[in-house]
Design an enzyme around this catalytic site. Structure first.
Site, PDB file in Angstrom:
ATOM      1  N   ARG A   1     108.829  33.389   9.170  1.00  0.00           N
ATOM      2  CA  ARG A   1     110.063  32.933   8.507  1.00  0.00           C
ATOM      3  C   ARG A   1     110.451  31.572   9.074  1.00  0.00           C
ATOM      4  O   ARG A   1     110.539  31.405  10.294  1.00  0.00           O
ATOM      5  CB  ARG A   1     111.207  33.919   8.765  1.00  0.00           C
ATOM      6  CG  ARG A   1     111.025  35.260   8.109  1.00  0.00           C
ATOM      7  CD  ARG A   1     112.317  36.053   8.127  1.00  0.00           C
ATOM      8  NE  ARG A   1     112.937  36.105   9.454  1.00  0.00           N
ATOM      9  CZ  ARG A   1     114.044  36.778   9.733  1.00  0.00           C
ATOM     10  NH1 ARG A   1     114.673  37.431   8.769  1.00  0.00           N
ATOM     11  NH2 ARG A   1     114.541  36.791  10.950  1.00  0.00           N
TER      12      ARG A   1
ATOM     13  N   TYR B   1     126.764  35.746  13.449  1.00  0.00           N
ATOM     14  CA  TYR B   1     125.904  35.025  14.407  1.00  0.00           C
ATOM     15  C   TYR B   1     124.674  34.396  13.778  1.00  0.00           C
ATOM     16  O   TYR B   1     123.879  33.776  14.468  1.00  0.00           O
ATOM     17  CB  TYR B   1     125.481  35.955  15.547  1.00  0.00           C
ATOM     18  CG  TYR B   1     124.830  37.251  15.114  1.00  0.00           C
ATOM     19  CD1 TYR B   1     123.492  37.289  14.743  1.00  0.00           C
ATOM     20  CD2 TYR B   1     125.557  38.440  15.078  1.00  0.00           C
ATOM     21  CE1 TYR B   1     122.895  38.485  14.351  1.00  0.00           C
ATOM     22  CE2 TYR B   1     124.976  39.633  14.680  1.00  0.00           C
ATOM     23  CZ  TYR B   1     123.645  39.656  14.319  1.00  0.00           C
ATOM     24  OH  TYR B   1     123.071  40.825  13.924  1.00  0.00           O
ATOM     25  N   LYS B   2     124.469  34.583  12.474  1.00  0.00           N
ATOM     26  CA  LYS B   2     123.299  33.973  11.822  1.00  0.00           C
ATOM     27  C   LYS B   2     123.688  32.576  11.347  1.00  0.00           C
ATOM     28  O   LYS B   2     123.962  31.709  12.158  1.00  0.00           O
ATOM     29  CB  LYS B   2     122.784  34.907  10.736  1.00  0.00           C
ATOM     30  CG  LYS B   2     122.209  36.196  11.345  1.00  0.00           C
ATOM     31  CD  LYS B   2     121.785  37.245  10.342  1.00  0.00           C
ATOM     32  CE  LYS B   2     121.173  38.439  11.088  1.00  0.00           C
ATOM     33  NZ  LYS B   2     120.923  39.588  10.209  1.00  0.00           N
TER      34      LYS B   2
ATOM     35  N   PHE C   1     116.799  45.719   5.389  1.00  0.00           N
ATOM     36  CA  PHE C   1     116.889  45.668   6.847  1.00  0.00           C
ATOM     37  C   PHE C   1     117.197  47.097   7.312  1.00  0.00           C
ATOM     38  O   PHE C   1     118.102  47.734   6.781  1.00  0.00           O
ATOM     39  CB  PHE C   1     118.031  44.706   7.208  1.00  0.00           C
ATOM     40  CG  PHE C   1     118.077  44.306   8.640  1.00  0.00           C
ATOM     41  CD1 PHE C   1     117.329  43.228   9.100  1.00  0.00           C
ATOM     42  CD2 PHE C   1     118.890  44.980   9.541  1.00  0.00           C
ATOM     43  CE1 PHE C   1     117.396  42.841  10.424  1.00  0.00           C
ATOM     44  CE2 PHE C   1     118.946  44.596  10.879  1.00  0.00           C
ATOM     45  CZ  PHE C   1     118.196  43.522  11.314  1.00  0.00           C
TER      46      PHE C   1
END
Ligand SMILES: *Cc1c(COP(=O)(O)O)cnc(C)c1O
Length: 425
Positions: free
Chosen positions: A385, A234-235, A127
């Protein structure tokens, strides 16, 4: 087409789901939400803990720091303790703080100051923010990041071979290896234990970015001796957009000087003596920087209680079952002649919580899915995804998504969308 498994196979898989009771506690717009690895949805539980803190602010004002049952002053440590079982660490080794990117800055910076070699080993499927932060830390120590940030190359554009990581350790003699637990695009789960052990055998520190695994995959950071780690709130943790992040520091490193020091990392006993000398907390709390952002932390409390209730092993088991079902369905489509493929390792031990479905028209396929109420995301160049999250998705949800995909491919429904690539969807 005739081989596409019927809906009933999914329903059978759902029959003994030990987590089915959680779905009703989430508020999810109509359709299928398969994007919990980017942003988890809101739950009643998260909303309740947020509302409580807002009430405390209203009713107690400044006394909120000391008076509530969960005083704000030690709230970050408290949420750290609640997160510790998810990552397999001691309570003192975990704290919630900052953002993931900031935590990479402070932890990689801290350990660059400790190790002999200023080289950091990463990978070329990372990332981007991880590289930006590490390059900045290397540069600030007077080294050229082009020389000292070494990216292990993927052989297939999807996955990273642990063998190649180990070989690169020998070739480049890094001080730190910093890798994701789960690759954000393909969803490959790396062998954290093996990489850590190989690093330690060579006197290298091992750090991990768990952004794509915390809350979906169980970890044993202390057990395998990982030196430090970071992750998002937050995922899969469903803490809300921009929620406070988390970090882990192995107790062996307690007492190291944080690269980005701030008063919130000060020893709590004497923080309010307002001494100009920084005395870091004796545990992972030392890597906090400024005041805990209560409103970005409070939803995480309710959400973490759900994980306490569910148990991370059960969450992981269901996650594997959901992704296995999805892989089977996508395989059925490709066997039926559709131009789609699974880009995620088929071995569940090498797979995180989402599945990368590859298709040459992935961008337009993702738009077609979204038009049908299936929330997924597109990652260039050819990946859709799909993330079925154990706390609120069922096998039948997965089946419905695959069925929509089948219809879209069958009717070439994606052709009605513009072919313009780029951007996050
Ligand atoms: C999502 C994600 C981040 C996000 O970092 P923020 O500071 O929260 O913006 C960082 N690293 C990885 C690997 C991620 O998946």
């Amino acid at each position: 087409m005739t081989d596409f498994p019927p809906r009933r196979t999914a329903r059978e898989l759902d029959r003994d789901d030990p987590l089915s009771r959680f779905a009703d506690r989430f508020e999810i717009p109509d359709g299928q939400y398969m994007d919990g690895n980017s942003l988890g949805p809101i739950s009643e539980d998260a909303e309740r803990s947020l509302d409580r803190v807002v009430d405390e602010w209203r009713e107690l004002g400044i006394r909120g720091w000391t008076d509530p049952d969960e005083p704000w002053f030690t709230y970050a440590e408290r949420l750290g303790s609640m997160t510790a079982p998810l990552v397999g660490a001691d309570e003192a080794e975990v704290v919630v703080a900052n953002s993931t990117t900031v935590n990479i800055h402070t932890l990689v910076g801290t350990f660059l100051d400790v190790v002999d070699s200023p080289t950091v080993l990463v990978n070329d499927l990372d990332f981007p923010t991880d590289h930006y932060a590490i390059r900045a830390q290397v540069r600030q120590r007077g080294y050229d990041p082009d020389e000292h940030l070494i990216a292990v190359e993927s052989r297939d554009g999807r996955t990273i071979e642990e063998d190649d990581v180990v070989a690169a350790m020998d070739e480049h003699d890094p001080g730190i290896v910093f890798l994701p637990s789960v690759l954000y695009r393909s969803g490959q789960l790396l062998d954290v234990a093996r990489i850590t052990e190989a690093a330690h055998d060579r006197g290298i520190l091992a750090g991990f970015d768990l952004a794509h695994s915390v809350g979906a995959v169980d970890h044993d950071l202390s057990g395998v001796g990982v030196d430090f780690a970071v992750w998002c709130g937050y995922k899969y943790l469903n803490g809300g957009p921009g929620a406070i992040a988390g970090l882990y520091v192995n107790r062996e490193h307690f007492g190291e000087t944080p690269a980005l020091a701030g008063w919130w990392g000060h020893d709590k006993e004497t923080q309010f003596d307002m001494n100009l000398t920084f005395t870091p907390a004796a545990d992972a709390g030392a890597w906090q920087i400024g005041t805990v952002p209560m409103l970005s932390a409070a939803p995480l409390e309710g959400s973490l209680r759900m994980f306490e209730e569910a148990g991370i092993e059960t969450v992981r088991e269901k996650s594997v079952s959901l992704t296995t079902h999805l892989v089977d369905l996508v395989d059925a489509l490709s066997e039926a002649g559709y131009d789609c493929d699974v880009g995620t390792p088929r071995d569940p031990d090498r797979r995180g919580g989402h599945v990368a479905v590859e298709h040459p028209e992935a961008y337009r396929v993702s738009l077609a899915l979204k038009e049908r109420g299936v929330v997924v995301d597109y990652r260039p160049p050819n990946v859709v995804r799909i993330c079925p999250a154990p706390l609120y998705n069922s096998h039948e949800d997965v089946w419905e998504v695959a069925d929509e995909l089948r219809t879209i491919l069958d009717e070439a429904a994606y052709e009605q969308f513009d072919r313009q690539d780029g951007g996050v969807t």
